[in-house]
Design a protein around this motif. Structure first.
Motif, PDB file in Angstrom:
ATOM      1  N   ASP A   6     -50.487  25.823  57.838  1.00 41.45           N
ATOM      2  CA  ASP A   6     -49.575  26.349  56.818  1.00 41.45           C
ATOM      3  C   ASP A   6     -50.006  27.737  56.361  1.00 41.45           C
ATOM      4  O   ASP A   6     -49.180  28.635  56.215  1.00 41.45           O
ATOM      5  CB  ASP A   6     -49.526  25.419  55.602  1.00 41.45           C
ATOM      6  CG  ASP A   6     -48.643  24.206  55.825  1.00 41.45           C
ATOM      7  OD1 ASP A   6     -47.664  24.317  56.575  1.00 41.45           O
ATOM      8  OD2 ASP A   6     -48.939  23.153  55.241  1.00 41.45           O
ATOM      9  N   ARG A   7     -51.294  27.896  56.136  1.00 40.25           N
ATOM     10  CA  ARG A   7     -51.791  29.189  55.647  1.00 40.25           C
ATOM     11  C   ARG A   7     -51.606  30.286  56.691  1.00 40.25           C
ATOM     12  O   ARG A   7     -51.209  31.407  56.357  1.00 40.25           O
ATOM     13  CB  ARG A   7     -53.236  29.059  55.224  1.00 40.25           C
ATOM     14  CG  ARG A   7     -53.374  28.183  53.977  1.00 40.25           C
ATOM     15  CD  ARG A   7     -54.778  27.988  53.570  1.00 40.25           C
ATOM     16  NE  ARG A   7     -55.232  29.169  52.843  1.00 40.25           N
ATOM     17  CZ  ARG A   7     -56.359  29.223  52.154  1.00 40.25           C
ATOM     18  NH1 ARG A   7     -57.150  28.178  52.118  1.00 40.25           N
ATOM     19  NH2 ARG A   7     -56.676  30.316  51.516  1.00 40.25           N
ATOM     20  N   GLU A   9     -49.428  30.317  59.333  1.00 41.13           N
ATOM     21  CA  GLU A   9     -48.006  30.584  59.535  1.00 41.13           C
ATOM     22  C   GLU A   9     -47.415  31.306  58.321  1.00 41.13           C
ATOM     23  O   GLU A   9     -46.548  32.174  58.472  1.00 41.13           O
ATOM     24  CB  GLU A   9     -47.246  29.300  59.817  1.00 41.13           C
ATOM     25  CG  GLU A   9     -47.524  28.757  61.200  1.00 41.13           C
ATOM     26  CD  GLU A   9     -46.735  27.509  61.540  1.00 41.13           C
ATOM     27  OE1 GLU A   9     -45.900  27.077  60.718  1.00 41.13           O
ATOM     28  OE2 GLU A   9     -46.956  26.972  62.630  1.00 41.13           O
ATOM     29  N   GLY A  10     -47.889  30.974  57.142  1.00 40.82           N
ATOM     30  CA  GLY A  10     -47.419  31.666  55.941  1.00 40.82           C
ATOM     31  C   GLY A  10     -47.797  33.132  55.965  1.00 40.82           C
ATOM     32  O   GLY A  10     -46.975  34.006  55.662  1.00 40.82           O
ATOM     33  N   ASN A  13     -45.573  34.918  58.471  1.00 34.63           N
ATOM     34  CA  ASN A  13     -44.229  35.145  57.931  1.00 34.63           C
ATOM     35  C   ASN A  13     -44.227  36.265  56.896  1.00 34.63           C
ATOM     36  O   ASN A  13     -43.285  37.067  56.847  1.00 34.63           O
ATOM     37  CB  ASN A  13     -43.662  33.860  57.319  1.00 34.63           C
ATOM     38  CG  ASN A  13     -42.999  32.981  58.350  1.00 34.63           C
ATOM     39  OD1 ASN A  13     -42.370  33.457  59.272  1.00 34.63           O
ATOM     40  ND2 ASN A  13     -43.150  31.690  58.193  1.00 34.63           N
ATOM     41  N   GLU A  14     -45.272  36.325  56.083  1.00 32.67           N
ATOM     42  CA  GLU A  14     -45.372  37.410  55.105  1.00 32.67           C
ATOM     43  C   GLU A  14     -45.433  38.757  55.814  1.00 32.67           C
ATOM     44  O   GLU A  14     -44.737  39.709  55.428  1.00 32.67           O
ATOM     45  CB  GLU A  14     -46.609  37.233  54.229  1.00 32.67           C
ATOM     46  CG  GLU A  14     -46.498  36.108  53.229  1.00 32.67           C
ATOM     47  CD  GLU A  14     -47.778  35.939  52.432  1.00 32.67           C
ATOM     48  OE1 GLU A  14     -48.273  36.940  51.899  1.00 32.67           O
ATOM     49  OE2 GLU A  14     -48.267  34.794  52.349  1.00 32.67           O
ATOM     50  N   GLU A  40     -40.559  37.023  53.820  1.00 28.46           N
ATOM     51  CA  GLU A  40     -41.815  37.201  53.090  1.00 28.46           C
ATOM     52  C   GLU A  40     -41.956  36.139  52.000  1.00 28.46           C
ATOM     53  O   GLU A  40     -43.034  35.573  51.802  1.00 28.46           O
ATOM     54  CB  GLU A  40     -41.890  38.599  52.480  1.00 28.46           C
ATOM     55  CG  GLU A  40     -43.228  38.888  51.851  1.00 28.46           C
ATOM     56  CD  GLU A  40     -43.345  40.299  51.309  1.00 28.46           C
ATOM     57  OE1 GLU A  40     -44.398  40.588  50.736  1.00 28.46           O
ATOM     58  OE2 GLU A  40     -42.401  41.104  51.440  1.00 28.46           O
ATOM     59  N   ARG A  42     -40.611  33.124  52.042  1.00 28.52           N
ATOM     60  CA  ARG A  42     -40.926  31.853  52.723  1.00 28.52           C
ATOM     61  C   ARG A  42     -42.404  31.793  53.072  1.00 28.52           C
ATOM     62  O   ARG A  42     -43.049  30.751  52.935  1.00 28.52           O
ATOM     63  CB  ARG A  42     -40.092  31.703  54.003  1.00 28.52           C
ATOM     64  CG  ARG A  42     -38.680  31.246  53.780  1.00 28.52           C
ATOM     65  CD  ARG A  42     -37.990  30.810  55.072  1.00 28.52           C
ATOM     66  NE  ARG A  42     -38.036  31.790  56.151  1.00 28.52           N
ATOM     67  CZ  ARG A  42     -37.153  32.775  56.330  1.00 28.52           C
ATOM     68  NH1 ARG A  42     -36.141  32.892  55.492  1.00 28.52           N
ATOM     69  NH2 ARG A  42     -37.264  33.609  57.336  1.00 28.52           N
ATOM     70  N   GLY A  43     -42.944  32.927  53.520  1.00 21.46           N
ATOM     71  CA  GLY A  43     -44.363  32.977  53.846  1.00 21.46           C
ATOM     72  C   GLY A  43     -45.239  32.748  52.637  1.00 21.46           C
ATOM     73  O   GLY A  43     -46.264  32.060  52.721  1.00 21.46           O
ATOM     74  N   ASP A  44     -44.849  33.323  51.511  1.00 23.76           N
ATOM     75  CA  ASP A  44     -45.601  33.115  50.265  1.00 23.76           C
ATOM     76  C   ASP A  44     -45.634  31.629  49.901  1.00 23.76           C
ATOM     77  O   ASP A  44     -46.690  31.088  49.550  1.00 23.76           O
ATOM     78  CB  ASP A  44     -44.974  33.893  49.102  1.00 23.76           C
ATOM     79  CG  ASP A  44     -45.177  35.393  49.186  1.00 23.76           C
ATOM     80  OD1 ASP A  44     -46.108  35.833  49.891  1.00 23.76           O
ATOM     81  OD2 ASP A  44     -44.393  36.119  48.543  1.00 23.76           O
ATOM     82  N   GLN A  46     -45.109  29.042  51.924  1.00 25.05           N
ATOM     83  CA  GLN A  46     -45.845  28.296  52.932  1.00 25.05           C
ATOM     84  C   GLN A  46     -47.358  28.447  52.736  1.00 25.05           C
ATOM     85  O   GLN A  46     -48.105  27.474  52.848  1.00 25.05           O
ATOM     86  CB  GLN A  46     -45.441  28.793  54.314  1.00 25.05           C
ATOM     87  CG  GLN A  46     -45.843  27.889  55.446  1.00 25.05           C
ATOM     88  CD  GLN A  46     -45.183  28.292  56.752  1.00 25.05           C
ATOM     89  OE1 GLN A  46     -44.723  29.421  56.898  1.00 25.05           O
ATOM     90  NE2 GLN A  46     -45.138  27.379  57.693  1.00 25.05           N
ATOM     91  N   SER A  47     -47.816  29.643  52.407  1.00 22.14           N
ATOM     92  CA  SER A  47     -49.238  29.859  52.137  1.00 22.14           C
ATOM     93  C   SER A  47     -49.680  29.072  50.913  1.00 22.14           C
ATOM     94  O   SER A  47     -50.771  28.490  50.889  1.00 22.14           O
ATOM     95  CB  SER A  47     -49.522  31.348  51.920  1.00 22.14           C
ATOM     96  OG  SER A  47     -49.343  32.068  53.114  1.00 22.14           O
TER      97      SER A  47
END
Length: 63
Positions: A6-7, A9-10, A13-14, A40, A42-44, A46-47
């Motif tokens: 998750d971290r 991939e997040g 995505n960011e 971005e 979504r990445g936040d 997901q992280s």
């Protein structure tokens, strides 16, 4: 998904979202900029989920 996945991939995505936003700004394309902003965000999220999973795992390990 696991915490690390998750971290990672997040973060990816960011980074991609920031790049899309920059491309949208450079080409005067608000649609691409908005797509970058959304990716971005979504990445936040997901992280943050990955960090939360790590926190829960650490708390459970202490029990």
């Amino acid at each position: 998904m696991g915490e690390l996945k998750d971290r990672v991939e997040g973060a990816a995505n960011e980074a991609i979202g920031k790049a899309k936003r920059a491309i949208g700004d450079a080409t005067d394309r608000p649609d691409i900029r908005a797509e970058g902003d959304a990716q971005e965000a979504r990445g936040d999220v997901q992280s943050a989920i990955g960090r939360a999973k790590g926190g829960v795992k650490n708390a459970v390990d202490r029990i």
